[in-house]
Design a protein around this motif. Structure first.
Motif, PDB file in Angstrom:
ATOM      1  N   MET A 111      45.050  49.392  39.945  1.00 11.68           N
ATOM      2  CA  MET A 111      44.471  48.142  39.463  1.00 11.68           C
ATOM      3  C   MET A 111      43.253  47.800  40.306  1.00 11.68           C
ATOM      4  N   ASP A 112      42.190  47.382  39.670  1.00 15.02           N
ATOM      5  CA  ASP A 112      40.953  47.051  40.350  1.00 15.02           C
ATOM      6  C   ASP A 112      41.187  45.995  41.426  1.00 15.02           C
ATOM      7  N   ARG A 113      40.669  46.256  42.631  1.00 16.57           N
ATOM      8  CA  ARG A 113      40.912  45.368  43.768  1.00 16.57           C
ATOM      9  C   ARG A 113      40.394  43.963  43.509  1.00 16.57           C
ATOM     10  N   ARG A 114      39.208  43.856  42.908  1.00 13.45           N
ATOM     11  CA  ARG A 114      38.647  42.538  42.648  1.00 13.45           C
ATOM     12  C   ARG A 114      39.519  41.759  41.677  1.00 13.45           C
ATOM     13  N   ARG A 115      40.022  42.464  40.639  1.00 10.89           N
ATOM     14  CA  ARG A 115      40.843  41.778  39.655  1.00 10.89           C
ATOM     15  C   ARG A 115      42.142  41.272  40.260  1.00 10.89           C
ATOM     16  N   ILE A 116      42.792  42.114  41.049  1.00 12.04           N
ATOM     17  CA  ILE A 116      44.066  41.692  41.629  1.00 12.04           C
ATOM     18  C   ILE A 116      43.854  40.562  42.627  1.00 12.04           C
ATOM     19  N   SER A 117      42.744  40.577  43.354  1.00  7.08           N
ATOM     20  CA  SER A 117      42.469  39.496  44.294  1.00  7.08           C
ATOM     21  C   SER A 117      42.231  38.182  43.556  1.00  7.08           C
ATOM     22  N   ALA A 118      41.491  38.248  42.447  1.00 10.00           N
ATOM     23  CA  ALA A 118      41.234  37.036  41.671  1.00 10.00           C
ATOM     24  C   ALA A 118      42.538  36.441  41.141  1.00 10.00           C
ATOM     25  N   ILE A 119      43.423  37.299  40.660  1.00 14.24           N
ATOM     26  CA  ILE A 119      44.713  36.827  40.158  1.00 14.24           C
ATOM     27  C   ILE A 119      45.558  36.275  41.303  1.00 14.24           C
ATOM     28  N   ALA A 120      45.589  36.982  42.420  1.00  9.98           N
ATOM     29  CA  ALA A 120      46.439  36.607  43.553  1.00  9.98           C
ATOM     30  C   ALA A 120      46.075  35.253  44.135  1.00  9.98           C
ATOM     31  N   HIS A 121      44.804  34.853  44.028  1.00  9.74           N
ATOM     32  CA  HIS A 121      44.365  33.612  44.653  1.00  9.74           C
ATOM     33  C   HIS A 121      44.191  32.469  43.650  1.00  9.74           C
ATOM     34  N   GLN A 122      44.760  32.605  42.467  1.00 10.82           N
ATOM     35  CA  GLN A 122      44.666  31.525  41.490  1.00 10.82           C
ATOM     36  C   GLN A 122      45.306  30.238  41.995  1.00 10.82           C
ATOM     37  N   ASP A 123      46.445  30.355  42.667  1.00  8.79           N
ATOM     38  CA  ASP A 123      47.152  29.173  43.149  1.00  8.79           C
ATOM     39  C   ASP A 123      46.836  28.843  44.598  1.00  8.79           C
ATOM     40  N   HIS A 124      46.027  29.691  45.245  1.00  8.26           N
ATOM     41  CA  HIS A 124      45.679  29.481  46.649  1.00  8.26           C
ATOM     42  C   HIS A 124      44.249  29.969  46.849  1.00  8.26           C
ATOM     43  N   PRO A 125      43.255  29.174  46.375  1.00  6.06           N
ATOM     44  CA  PRO A 125      41.860  29.641  46.393  1.00  6.06           C
ATOM     45  C   PRO A 125      41.335  30.005  47.772  1.00  6.06           C
ATOM     46  N   ILE A 126      41.826  29.356  48.817  1.00  2.00           N
ATOM     47  CA  ILE A 126      41.449  29.750  50.170  1.00  2.00           C
ATOM     48  C   ILE A 126      42.165  31.055  50.473  1.00  2.00           C
ATOM     49  N   ALA A 127      41.402  32.119  50.633  1.00  2.00           N
ATOM     50  CA  ALA A 127      41.988  33.458  50.772  1.00  2.00           C
ATOM     51  C   ALA A 127      42.389  33.753  52.214  1.00  2.00           C
ATOM     52  N   SER A 128      43.088  32.815  52.826  1.00  2.00           N
ATOM     53  CA  SER A 128      43.603  32.933  54.189  1.00  2.00           C
ATOM     54  C   SER A 128      44.804  32.000  54.294  1.00  2.00           C
TER      55      SER A 128
ATOM     56  N   ALA B 210      24.574  24.077  50.900  1.00  2.00           N
ATOM     57  CA  ALA B 210      25.344  25.262  51.272  1.00  2.00           C
ATOM     58  C   ALA B 210      24.833  26.499  50.562  1.00  2.00           C
ATOM     59  N   GLU B 211      25.026  27.631  51.241  1.00  2.00           N
ATOM     60  CA  GLU B 211      24.744  28.930  50.649  1.00  2.00           C
ATOM     61  C   GLU B 211      25.933  29.849  50.910  1.00  2.00           C
ATOM     62  N   GLY B 212      26.224  30.687  49.933  1.00  2.00           N
ATOM     63  CA  GLY B 212      27.315  31.639  50.069  1.00  2.00           C
ATOM     64  C   GLY B 212      26.856  33.043  49.728  1.00  2.00           C
ATOM     65  N   VAL B 213      27.430  34.023  50.429  1.00  3.12           N
ATOM     66  CA  VAL B 213      27.054  35.419  50.257  1.00  3.12           C
ATOM     67  C   VAL B 213      28.307  36.237  50.017  1.00  3.12           C
ATOM     68  N   ASP B 214      28.283  37.069  48.984  1.00  2.00           N
ATOM     69  CA  ASP B 214      29.390  37.993  48.745  1.00  2.00           C
ATOM     70  C   ASP B 214      28.842  39.207  48.001  1.00  2.00           C
ATOM     71  N   ILE B 215      29.400  40.378  48.327  1.00  2.00           N
ATOM     72  CA  ILE B 215      28.884  41.611  47.747  1.00  2.00           C
ATOM     73  C   ILE B 215      29.278  41.780  46.287  1.00  2.00           C
ATOM     74  N   ASP B 216      30.324  41.069  45.838  1.00  2.00           N
ATOM     75  CA  ASP B 216      30.845  41.248  44.488  1.00  2.00           C
ATOM     76  C   ASP B 216      30.099  40.338  43.511  1.00  2.00           C
ATOM     77  N   ALA B 217      29.248  40.924  42.672  1.00  2.00           N
ATOM     78  CA  ALA B 217      28.408  40.150  41.757  1.00  2.00           C
ATOM     79  C   ALA B 217      29.243  39.376  40.733  1.00  2.00           C
ATOM     80  N   GLU B 218      30.342  39.958  40.284  1.00  2.00           N
ATOM     81  CA  GLU B 218      31.167  39.275  39.299  1.00  2.00           C
ATOM     82  C   GLU B 218      31.838  38.047  39.906  1.00  2.00           C
TER      83      GLU B 218
END
Length: 247
Positions: free
Chosen positions: A1-18, A63-71
């Motif tokens: 499963m695509d890492r980005r997709r699983i991360s997006a799903i995993a953090h639906q209920d906890h947007p802070i990824a920590s 604020a400015e944010g930087v991330d390598i994942d364009a999607e």
């Protein structure tokens, strides 16, 4: 499963990824943002959850944010527009190592994303290049509460991947930084994060039995839950530090 997709799903209920609760996030940002009109940069922002918190609680900042994942950045832009924050938030789909700006920033964030710079101290070196005089860095990093067991190591961790808390802070101070504040994630924060992660992925898989990623998602949630409960629960810690340059 695509890492980005699983991360997006995993953090639906906890947007802070920590492993940090919303009250903790607001307290940390309140310590970092002192005048209310700062420029804030998040190096490794994902869906910009930290910046959304900051912008909502501090209406005078930009604020400015930087991330390598364009999607992921595209989704963050869409969410910011819906929340009416686009005029104060600029997001960049670029490797954080390559990001440049004509501005210097009063606050630079990197919480749980030191891998983007190949480690904690390299992250701090990069953050320093973006700081305005007197600027602060909010850094979040793992440490070992105690020596990891074999289940944790079998999951891909290594003993030398992290230090204990005291050594972690010693390395930071030796690199020219002074801690102004710190928060060690509680067991409750860890449990809420891990139950949210595994639960969100499991729920998605059960709700989408016809999706090609259905089985992969169930297996990923199960593996993650096993490694957490049998391995790094109470072993892996997380500290978030507010830092200023010592010199």
């Amino acid at each position: 499963m695509d890492r980005r997709r699983i991360s997006a799903i995993a953090h639906q209920d906890h947007p802070i990824a920590s492993p940090l609760g919303d009250d903790t996030v607001r307290r940390l940002l309140g310590r970092a943002i002192t005048s209310g009109d700062e420029r804030v940069l998040d190096l490794g922002c994902a869906e910009a959850a930290w910046l959304v918190h900051a912008l909502n609680d501090h209406p005078g900042i930009h604020a400015e944010g930087v991330d390598i994942d364009a999607e992921t950045i595209a989704q963050a832009r869409e969410s910011a527009a819906k929340a009416g924050l686009s005029d104060r938030l600029n997001l960049h789909a670029v490797d954080a190592k390559e990001f440049t700006s004509p501005h210097r920033f009063d606050v630079v964030l990197n919480v749980g994303s030191t891998h983007a710079f190949d480690g904690m101290l390299l992250t701090l070196e990069a953050a320093r290049t973006h700081l305005a005089p007197g600027g602060r860095v909010l850094l979040g990093e793992c440490f070992w509460e105690r020596e990891p067991n074999q289940v944790t190591l079998d999951a891909g961790f290594t003993i030398d991947e992290y230090d204990d808390l005291a050594t972690t802070v010693d390395r930071i101070t030796a690199a020219g930084w002074t801690p102004l504040y710190g928060h060690v994630s509680t067991m409750q924060e860890w449990d809420d994060y891990e139950w949210s992660w595994t639960g969100s992925v499991s729920r998605w898989a059960l709700d989408n039995p016809d999706d090609p990623d259905h089985q992969d998602a169930l297996e990923a949630a199960g593996k993650h839950r096993h490694t957490w409960l049998h391995g790094y629960r109470g072993v892996l810690g997380f500290v978030t530090l507010l830092l200023r340059s010592t010199f």
